[in-house]
Design an enzyme around this catalytic site. Structure first.
Site, PDB file in Angstrom:
ATOM      1  CB  VAL A 128      -1.125   0.305   0.885  1.00 21.66           C
ATOM      2  CG1 VAL A 128      -1.632   1.508   1.057  1.00 21.66           C
ATOM      3  CG2 VAL A 128      -1.875  -0.119   0.667  1.00 21.66           C
ATOM      4  CB  THR A 173      -7.544  -2.218   6.618  1.00 21.76           C
ATOM      5  OG1 THR A 173      -6.899  -2.338   6.179  1.00 21.76           O
ATOM      6  CG2 THR A 173      -8.605  -2.354   7.211  1.00 21.76           C
ATOM      7  NE  ARG A 209      -9.321  -4.847  -7.493  1.00 23.98           N
ATOM      8  CZ  ARG A 209     -10.224  -4.632  -8.882  1.00 23.98           C
ATOM      9  NH1 ARG A 209     -10.957  -5.182  -9.127  1.00 23.98           N
ATOM     10  NH2 ARG A 209      -9.779  -4.041  -9.605  1.00 23.98           N
ATOM     11  CG  LEU A 223     -20.389 -13.312  -8.689  1.00 21.81           C
ATOM     12  CD1 LEU A 223     -22.233 -13.027  -9.315  1.00 21.81           C
ATOM     13  CD2 LEU A 223     -21.282 -13.409  -6.984  1.00 21.81           C
ATOM     14  N   GLY A 282     -13.678 -20.364  -6.481  1.00 18.84           N
ATOM     15  CA  GLY A 282     -12.085 -20.399  -6.535  1.00 18.84           C
ATOM     16  C   GLY A 282     -11.410 -21.249  -4.981  1.00 18.84           C
ATOM     17  N   GLY A 303      -8.292 -16.001  -0.433  1.00 16.96           N
ATOM     18  CA  GLY A 303      -6.845 -15.593   1.014  1.00 16.96           C
ATOM     19  C   GLY A 303      -6.551 -13.998   0.879  1.00 16.96           C
ATOM     20  CB  CYS A 356      -7.214  -7.711   3.090  1.00 14.89           C
ATOM     21  SG  CYS A 356      -6.082  -6.418   2.050  1.00 14.89           S
ATOM     22  CE  LYS A 384      -5.278  -9.962  -6.132  1.00 13.19           C
ATOM     23  NZ  LYS A 384      -5.991  -8.510  -6.611  1.00 13.19           N
TER      24      LYS A 384
END
Ligand code: NAD
Ligand code: UDX
Length: 460
Positions: A11, A121, A153, A252, A255, A259, A262, A323
């Protein structure tokens, strides 16, 4: 405007580079001196598409600099952004210790008109708590703390910054509110919606947004399970329900369980905060358990296929990152699934185009391979855990030749089942009709009727 980011992670580094690209003078400080030394040598500590160029360009223009001592980094700047990690505590709550350390470290060095902004966060009330902490250390109440949660993301972070769906800025005082509004003016001029709230509302917005997105994923994963028992196809259903604008198609994709740094952490903290306050968040509590048990049950699915004599068999894992388009291994499904397979005596060969270096110490006892084909060599089954675009383009015939067994567990629904079957392999996606479709036509389906995946996999 002069801005300092405290924390050179995903970030802090990305938003710092993006703010520099908007024309601001940005300093990035990190307590990890090695990280700063690397950045000064143009070596990025993370993989994020496009970040390399952005950093090089803005360092070159003299707008982005890296610092390993805190006092000079926060002096003579207008705003200080806190972007350090906020990991989970044992009870799921947010560990604010890094944020509090930063607050104590910077308190005395700040000029009275500096605005401190928490981008990490955090749970509701943190900005107000940190305002008080800084006031106690300084002995005055000059410094105000605002909340500007981050929604980027990994893998698309730069694009997410410049084309954000919205910017949420929470402030409890006028100075912080107007500084934030000025800072983001180049983006709001491009019509990015700007939401101005209290600090508590900004903090809660972030928690609620992540909880809701995670719920969407948890929901479609359960629809996928239902598809496997009914012969439905979750891809068709996601398309159809996603066309309803009230639902939307994004998030949607079935998976192996969400993970990353976050969703798992933020859903746990949402639930833990609510529990502590006596406001039960039953949906989220259930989601957290369902997501964890999904990873375990997918491992069991692989073991069931390998049979009673799974000991000594080999599984090829394609993708270990949580991912695609990131090297981040935090709470990746691989970290649950691989050790369960190893505990059953299964040998693992793995490939990931970017996460290998980070994954190696976290997943010992694996044979790491340079290509997916090498990973597939003599494998009894192949499992896709990360949806890297390159995997979707693999030569399936070549993959089939490398393997000893036939089964492909596609836990990202990346492949076309028919193409897999055409290559002489058996296909088991998620929610694509059947948990296991045999190429020989001897379906390993547990219940359910003939379906698209099964037909696609039937011998031709
Ligand atoms: P990260 O682990 O990648 O980076 C955190 C950095 O902070 C590290 O470089 C660490 O050395 C540094 N740090 C720790 N303590 C410090 C201190 N006292 N002083 C200075 N630096 C210190 O973390 P991240 O993924 O960038 O996440 C940061 C925060 O942003 C977290 O709260 C996270 O939940 C939130 N967030 C992350 C993402 C994401 O996609 N990664 C997106 C939105 C929000
Ligand atoms: C998330 C939030 O999206 C972002 O707004 C926040 O700022 C940080 O957390 P990130 O963790 O980078 O971003 O990845 P994201 O794309 O949201 O995916 C999170 C997890 O959910 C991954 O494991 C991903 O594979 C999974 N996922 C996502 C699905 O399983 N299905 C989907 O449809 C989308």
């Amino acid at each position: 405007m002069k801005v300092t980011m405290i924390g050179a992670g995903y970030v802090g580094l990305t938003t710092g580079a993006c703010l520099a690209d908007l024309g601001y003078q940005v300093r990035v400080y990190d307590v990890d001196k090695g990280r700063i030394a690397d950045l000064r040598r143009s070596q990025l500590p993370i993989y994020e598409p496009g970040l390399d160029e952005l950093v090089t360009r803005n360092v070159g223009r003299g707008r982005l600099s890296f610092h390993d001592t805190i006092d000079p980094a926060v002096q003579h700047v207008d705003m200080v952004f806190v972007t350090v990690g906020t990991p989970s505590l044992a009870d799921g709550g947010v560990d604010l210790s890094h944020v509090e350390t930063v607050a104590r470290d910077i308190a005395r060095s700040l000029a009275p008109d500096t605005v401190v902004v928490i981008k990490s966060t955090v749970e509701a009330g943190t900005a107000r708590h940190i305002t008080k902490l800084i006031a106690t250390v300084r002995g005055d109440d000059d410094i105000k703390v605002a909340a500007n949660p981050e929604f980027l993301r990994e893998g698309s972070a730069i694009d997410d910054f410049f084309t954000a769906d919205r910017i949420v800025c929470g402030a409890d005082d006028e100075r912080s509110a107007s500084h934030l509004e000025r800072l983001y003016e180049p983006l709001t001029r491009r019509r990015i919606p700007y939401v101005k709230t209290s600090t508590v509302d900004a903090e809660l917005t972030k928690c609620a947004a992540n909880a809701f997105l995670a719920l969407k994923i948890g929901f479609i994963n359960e629809v996928a399970d239902l598809c496997e028992s009914t012969g439905g196809d979750v891809l068709a259903i996601a398309e159809a329900i996603g066309l309803d604008r009230r639902i939307g198609r994004e998030f949607l994709n079935a998976g192996p369980g969400f993970g990353g740094s976050c969703f798992p952490k933020d859903t746990r903290s949402f639930a833990a905060t609510a529990r502590r306050l006596g406001v039960a968040q039953r949906l989220i509590e259930t989601l957290i358990e369902a997501n964890e048990s999904r990873k375990r049950s997918l491992a069991t699915r692989i073991l069931t296929h390998l049979g009673a004599d799974s000991r000594g068999k080999t599984v090829a894992i394609l993708g270990t990152a949580f991912k695609a388009n990131t090297d981040d291994m935090r709470e990746a499904a691989a970290l649950t699934i691989v050790p369960i397979l190893q505990a059953a005596g299964v040998h693992i060969r793995a490939h990931d185009p970017k996460a290998g270096d980070r994954a190696r110490p976290l997943l010992p006892g694996i044979v790491w391979c340079d290509t997916p084909f090498e990973a597939a060599e003599m494998a009894d089954a192949l499992v896709v855990l990360t949806e890297w675009a390159d995997y979707a383009r693999l030569d399936l015939g070549r993959l089939a030749k490398s393997m000893r067994g036939r089964m492909v567990f596609d836990f990202r629904n990346l492949f076309d089942p028919k193409a897999v079957a055409d290559a002489g392999l058996s296909y088991a996606g998620l929610g694509r009709g059947s948990p296991a479709v045999s190429v020989s036509g001897r379906s390993a389906m547990r219940g359910g009727t003939a379906n698209r995946a099964e037909k696609a996999a039937a011998p031709v």
